[in-house]
Design an enzyme around this catalytic site. Structure first.
Site, PDB file in Angstrom:
ATOM      1  N   VAL A  45       0.837  -1.204   0.000  1.00 14.16           N
ATOM      2  CA  VAL A  45       0.000   0.000   0.000  1.00 14.16           C
ATOM      3  C   VAL A  45       0.870   1.252   0.000  1.00 14.16           C
ATOM      4  O   VAL A  45       0.589   2.218  -0.708  1.00 14.16           O
ATOM      5  CB  VAL A  45      -0.983  -0.011   1.198  1.00 14.16           C
ATOM      6  N   CYS A  46       1.952   1.238   0.756  1.00 17.59           N
ATOM      7  CA  CYS A  46       2.843   2.404   0.819  1.00 17.59           C
ATOM      8  C   CYS A  46       3.475   2.680  -0.542  1.00 17.59           C
ATOM      9  O   CYS A  46       3.589   3.831  -0.966  1.00 17.59           O
ATOM     10  CB  CYS A  46       3.931   2.195   1.866  1.00 17.59           C
ATOM     11  N   SER A  47       3.893   1.620  -1.206  1.00 13.37           N
ATOM     12  CA  SER A  47       4.479   1.748  -2.532  1.00 13.37           C
ATOM     13  C   SER A  47       3.456   2.337  -3.505  1.00 13.37           C
ATOM     14  O   SER A  47       3.758   3.274  -4.252  1.00 13.37           O
ATOM     15  CB  SER A  47       4.963   0.372  -3.012  1.00 13.37           C
TER      16      SER A  47
END
Length: 167
Positions: free
Chosen positions: A59-61
């Protein structure tokens, strides 16, 4: 204070919650060359600050890539991501993912950003997923403390907030 969970577990956020209308707190983070960067370095620009726990997770990517794509459409807006990742890992991730529209800064050294913006998760020493929009004058115009750390922020609302400032 914002209520945040990470994988369903409640987290204690360290610092004061930043609210719309507040003067944006200054902070010191590190760039990928280990040089200090402060909010005041971007004075006079609208800023999108995207906060992620770690760019090396799914999700961060995706969040970082999404805001990088948005940065291409917003040439007068400074867009950057802040995480607790080491600057070396951030630099590698940017290179591997072809990200050159935004900067990724590290708060690993002293969690200055995390505590100044109330996003440091005490239990994990990671930053809670969040988004802040700050206008040219340094006033906070939009905040989102994502309630569950594994969920995406509301990209559309963040971009709408920027467009209201820049149009």
């Amino acid at each position: 204070m914002a209520e945040v969970t990470f994988k369903g577990t409640p987290m204690t956020l360290v610092g004061k919650e930043v609210k719309i209308g507040d003067t944006a707190p200054d902070f010191t983070v590190l760039d990928n060359s280990l040089q200090q960067v402060k909010l005041n370095d971007f004075k006079g620009k609208v800023k999108i600050i995207s906060i992620v726990p770690s760019v090396d997770t799914g999700v961060c990517s995706e969040q970082t890539k999404r805001f990088s794509e948005e940065a291409e459409k917003l040439p007068d807006v400074k867009v950057f991501t802040i995480s607790m990742d080491l600057p070396f890992a951030q630099k590698r991730w940017k290179s591997e993912n072809g990200i050159d529209q935004i900067d990724i800064f590290s708060d690993h050294r002293d969690a200055n950003f995390g505590t100044n913006y109330g996003v440091l998760m005490q239990e994990l020493r990671l930053l809670a997923r969040s988004v802040f929009i700050i206008d040219e004058e340094g006033t906070v115009r939009y905040t989102e403390y994502v309630s569950e750390g594994t969920n995406h922020p509301n990209y559309e609302k963040a971009i709408e907030a920027v467009q209201k400032i820049t149009s």
